[in-house]
Scaffold this motif. Structure first.
Motif, PDB file in Angstrom:
ATOM      1  N   HIS A 181     -17.718 -34.957  -6.385  1.00  0.00           N
ATOM      2  CA  HIS A 181     -17.187 -33.592  -6.411  1.00  0.00           C
ATOM      3  C   HIS A 181     -17.334 -32.930  -5.053  1.00  0.00           C
ATOM      4  O   HIS A 181     -16.452 -32.169  -4.620  1.00  0.00           O
ATOM      5  N   TRP A 182     -18.432 -33.198  -4.351  1.00  0.00           N
ATOM      6  CA  TRP A 182     -18.595 -32.662  -3.002  1.00  0.00           C
ATOM      7  C   TRP A 182     -17.536 -33.238  -2.060  1.00  0.00           C
ATOM      8  O   TRP A 182     -17.081 -32.558  -1.153  1.00  0.00           O
ATOM      9  N   LEU A 183     -17.140 -34.481  -2.280  1.00  0.00           N
ATOM     10  CA  LEU A 183     -16.121 -35.095  -1.436  1.00  0.00           C
ATOM     11  C   LEU A 183     -14.723 -34.557  -1.735  1.00  0.00           C
ATOM     12  O   LEU A 183     -13.916 -34.374  -0.828  1.00  0.00           O
ATOM     13  N   ASN A 184     -14.428 -34.338  -3.013  1.00  0.00           N
ATOM     14  CA  ASN A 184     -13.079 -33.893  -3.379  1.00  0.00           C
ATOM     15  C   ASN A 184     -13.141 -33.122  -4.688  1.00  0.00           C
ATOM     16  O   ASN A 184     -13.071 -33.710  -5.769  1.00  0.00           O
ATOM     17  N   ASP A 185     -13.230 -31.815  -4.579  1.00  0.00           N
ATOM     18  CA  ASP A 185     -13.356 -30.993  -5.793  1.00  0.00           C
ATOM     19  C   ASP A 185     -12.000 -30.686  -6.428  1.00  0.00           C
ATOM     20  O   ASP A 185     -11.925 -29.903  -7.380  1.00  0.00           O
ATOM     21  N   GLU A 186     -10.925 -31.280  -5.910  1.00  0.00           N
ATOM     22  CA  GLU A 186      -9.614 -31.090  -6.518  1.00  0.00           C
ATOM     23  C   GLU A 186      -9.175 -32.301  -7.342  1.00  0.00           C
ATOM     24  O   GLU A 186      -8.041 -32.333  -7.829  1.00  0.00           O
ATOM     25  N   ALA A 222      -6.186 -25.033 -30.047  1.00  0.00           N
ATOM     26  CA  ALA A 222      -4.791 -24.950 -30.472  1.00  0.00           C
ATOM     27  C   ALA A 222      -3.875 -24.796 -29.265  1.00  0.00           C
ATOM     28  O   ALA A 222      -2.783 -25.380 -29.215  1.00  0.00           O
ATOM     29  N   ALA A 223      -4.302 -24.018 -28.285  1.00  0.00           N
ATOM     30  CA  ALA A 223      -3.501 -23.844 -27.067  1.00  0.00           C
ATOM     31  C   ALA A 223      -3.432 -25.139 -26.270  1.00  0.00           C
ATOM     32  O   ALA A 223      -2.394 -25.483 -25.699  1.00  0.00           O
ATOM     33  N   ALA A 224      -4.546 -25.875 -26.247  1.00  0.00           N
ATOM     34  CA  ALA A 224      -4.578 -27.133 -25.499  1.00  0.00           C
ATOM     35  C   ALA A 224      -3.692 -28.199 -26.138  1.00  0.00           C
ATOM     36  O   ALA A 224      -3.175 -29.084 -25.446  1.00  0.00           O
ATOM     37  N   ARG A 244     -10.007 -21.730 -15.259  1.00  0.00           N
ATOM     38  CA  ARG A 244      -9.272 -21.295 -16.437  1.00  0.00           C
ATOM     39  C   ARG A 244      -7.812 -21.000 -16.091  1.00  0.00           C
ATOM     40  O   ARG A 244      -7.513 -20.347 -15.102  1.00  0.00           O
ATOM     41  N   GLY A 245      -6.932 -21.485 -16.935  1.00  0.00           N
ATOM     42  CA  GLY A 245      -5.504 -21.320 -16.703  1.00  0.00           C
ATOM     43  C   GLY A 245      -4.883 -22.464 -15.937  1.00  0.00           C
ATOM     44  O   GLY A 245      -3.667 -22.597 -15.899  1.00  0.00           O
ATOM     45  N   LYS A 246      -5.709 -23.295 -15.314  1.00  0.00           N
ATOM     46  CA  LYS A 246      -5.201 -24.421 -14.534  1.00  0.00           C
ATOM     47  C   LYS A 246      -5.605 -25.776 -15.123  1.00  0.00           C
ATOM     48  O   LYS A 246      -5.223 -26.812 -14.602  1.00  0.00           O
ATOM     49  N   LEU A 247      -6.386 -25.749 -16.180  1.00  0.00           N
ATOM     50  CA  LEU A 247      -6.920 -26.986 -16.711  1.00  0.00           C
ATOM     51  C   LEU A 247      -5.833 -27.838 -17.361  1.00  0.00           C
ATOM     52  O   LEU A 247      -5.002 -27.319 -18.108  1.00  0.00           O
ATOM     53  N   PRO A 248      -5.838 -29.148 -17.124  1.00  0.00           N
ATOM     54  CA  PRO A 248      -4.973 -30.038 -17.891  1.00  0.00           C
ATOM     55  C   PRO A 248      -5.371 -29.966 -19.371  1.00  0.00           C
ATOM     56  O   PRO A 248      -6.525 -29.639 -19.704  1.00  0.00           O
ATOM     57  N   PRO A 249      -4.456 -30.253 -20.285  1.00  0.00           N
ATOM     58  CA  PRO A 249      -4.763 -30.113 -21.709  1.00  0.00           C
ATOM     59  C   PRO A 249      -6.029 -30.833 -22.160  1.00  0.00           C
ATOM     60  O   PRO A 249      -6.793 -30.285 -22.961  1.00  0.00           O
TER      61      PRO A 249
END
Length: 482
Positions: free
Chosen positions: A215-220, A278-280, A249-254
């Protein structure tokens, strides 16, 4: 200090502690990894090589180091624009041509603008295990980015064939290409963390160390984020896992939104968890997410939501999904039973039995559900006996058979079976109450009261009221367990 900093995700503190240890001559692995990651974040390839070689005398004996060194050597060479960065991975893959390492070579080729070589090699690699399938997904996305779309599609087709019907959350994450040394090292560390976390007897610290470093190397990187969430949960840091997801929040994959919903439900907020789930799982959600939505709906106690989730899941199943469809039918029947709708539940149960006639869990559910309501007692007992013959060590099935014998007057056999069930699940209030009733019927009233008192400690409100009456008046037809 180093271990605490890694656990907390504080890179500055981790780097400081690691540097102190390293300078003092304590070249431990976690310090090495933190300093290596820090050097790569700064694109200091010379320092990265120094730290990577700092434990070279131990690397030949350390299986953990053997997992990361060749891949890091290759990506450091990519960053330093050295010749033949793939040579480290070729040597590590050896004559066995480990598919996951060979796919790392595909990534390195693509990163160094050798798209044709990457495509040719990708076509030759077999996807023999889960790790190779997960790396292959990244390789396919990277081939796309390198302009090798046809090779990417051929690789994706083989991932689907190799994965079969397994519903792996990691396979549901978005494809992301590997475009830099940091990203290449991060995806490999993240996959290793995920694999290590799946070792039943493994330590939680090593997967967390790898996931933090990734995660420190690539948090995206979505796969890295997902792995870090699970590593934090395994380390007892549910709050930190929630915070990691809340920040996106709002950017998470399902699939990650579903994991967030489950964590919210686990924290006690079932209604909010169900709403997020339900939204996911909206629209054309994959079957794996529908299964998880249905489970959350069941846990929430919202019968309408659970029924709707089960119907969506049922529509998504194919003819080959007999076991899952059978389980789904039983779940739907359980909703009907909770609403005291036996006539609606019974056909669902029979359909489940028809799909899985030899499954002990299905047979036990069918037999016990009918027995509780005193429906077709002889057939119910026969089904429970058949279930017990297939799974005699299952405490719930043993309890069902013991209770069936109690209800039909076979008291001595009932006591023997219920004692066995109680030894298997001593904290199961239903089993303990059943045993108390059987003891009373057998004339062993002291043991009956002892069992009832133990059951009362575990009982829900309805059971507690019934047990209170038994302790006061003894067993009567009105207070026999259901």
């Amino acid at each position: 200090m180093l271990e605490q900093a890694v656990a907390a995700g504080d890179l500055d503190a981790a780097r400081s502690a690691a540097q102190q240890l390293w300078t003092a001559g304590d070249h431990r692995f976690d310090a090495q990894l933190v300093l290596l990651v820090d050097a790569m974040r700064r694109s200091d390839w010379k320092a990265a090589r120094v730290f990577l070689a700092g434990r070279a005398d131990k690397a030949g004996m350390n299986p953990v180091a053997r997992l990361i060194v060749p891949t890091f050597q290759a990506w450091i060479d990519v960053g330093a624009r050295a010749r033949r960065p793939d040579r480290h991975l070729m040597a590590a893959a050896g004559t066995r041509a480990e598919p996951a390492l060979m796919l790392q070579i595909v990534l390195v080729h693509a990163a160094t603008r050798r798209g044709n070589d990457a495509a040719r090699l990708a076509d030759e690699i077999g996807l023999s295990d889960r790790l190779s399938q997960l790396v292959a997904r990244r390789a396919a996305a990277t081939l796309d980015r390198a302009g090798e779309g046809a090779a990417a599609e051929r690789l994706r087709a083989r991932i689907v064939l190799a994965a079969g019907e397994r519903e792996d959350p990691m396979l549901l994450l978005p494809d992301q290409p590997v475009t830099s040394p940091r990203a290449g090292s991060a995806q490999w560390l993240g996959l290793l963390a995920d694999s290590l976390a799946r070792t039943p007897t493994g330590d939680a610290k090593l997967p967390l160390l790898f996931a933090r470093a990734a995660h420190w190397l690539n948090d995206e990187d979505w796969a890295v984020r997902a792995t870090l969430v699970e590593a934090l949960i395994r380390d007892g840091q549910e709050g930190a896992a929630m915070a990691l997801l809340d920040g996106l929040r709002g950017k998470l994959p399902p699939v990650l939104a579903m994991r967030q919903a489950e964590l919210i439900a686990d924290s006690g907020n079932l209604a909010d968890g169900l709403e997020r789930a339900a939204a996911a799982a909206r629209d054309d959600a994959p079957r794996a997410l529908l299964v998880r939505l249905a489970d959350l709906a069941r846990r929430s106690g919202d019968a309408r939501a659970a029924s709707a989730a089960y119907e969506r899941l049922d529509a998504a199943l194919g003819e080959e999904d007999r076991a899952l469809r059978s389980s789904l039918l039983l779940a739907r029947a359980e909703l009907k039973l909770q609403a005291d709708e036996w006539d609606a539940a019974s056909p669902l149960i029979e359909r489940a039995v028809a799909l899985q006639p030899d499954d002990p869990v299905v047979l036990n559910f069918a037999g016990y559900s009918a027995l509780e309501r005193r429906k077709d007692v002889q057939r119910s007992i026969a089904r429970i006996e058949a279930a017990w013959a297939k799974a005699p060590q299952n405490a719930s099935i043993t309890d069902s058979l013991g209770w069936a014998y109690f209800l039909t007057g076979r008291t001595d056999e009932a006591v023997e079976l219920l004692e066995k069930a109680q030894r298997g699940e001593p904290d199961n209030a239903v089993i303990v109450e059943h045993l108390g009733d059987a003891y009373w019927q057998a004339g062993r009233k002291f043991l009956a009261r002892y069992s009832w008192r133990a059951a009362a400690l575990l009982a829900d409100a309805e059971m507690a009221t019934r047990i209170e009456a038994k302790l006061r008046d003894g067993l009567t037809p009105a207070t026999v367990a259901p």
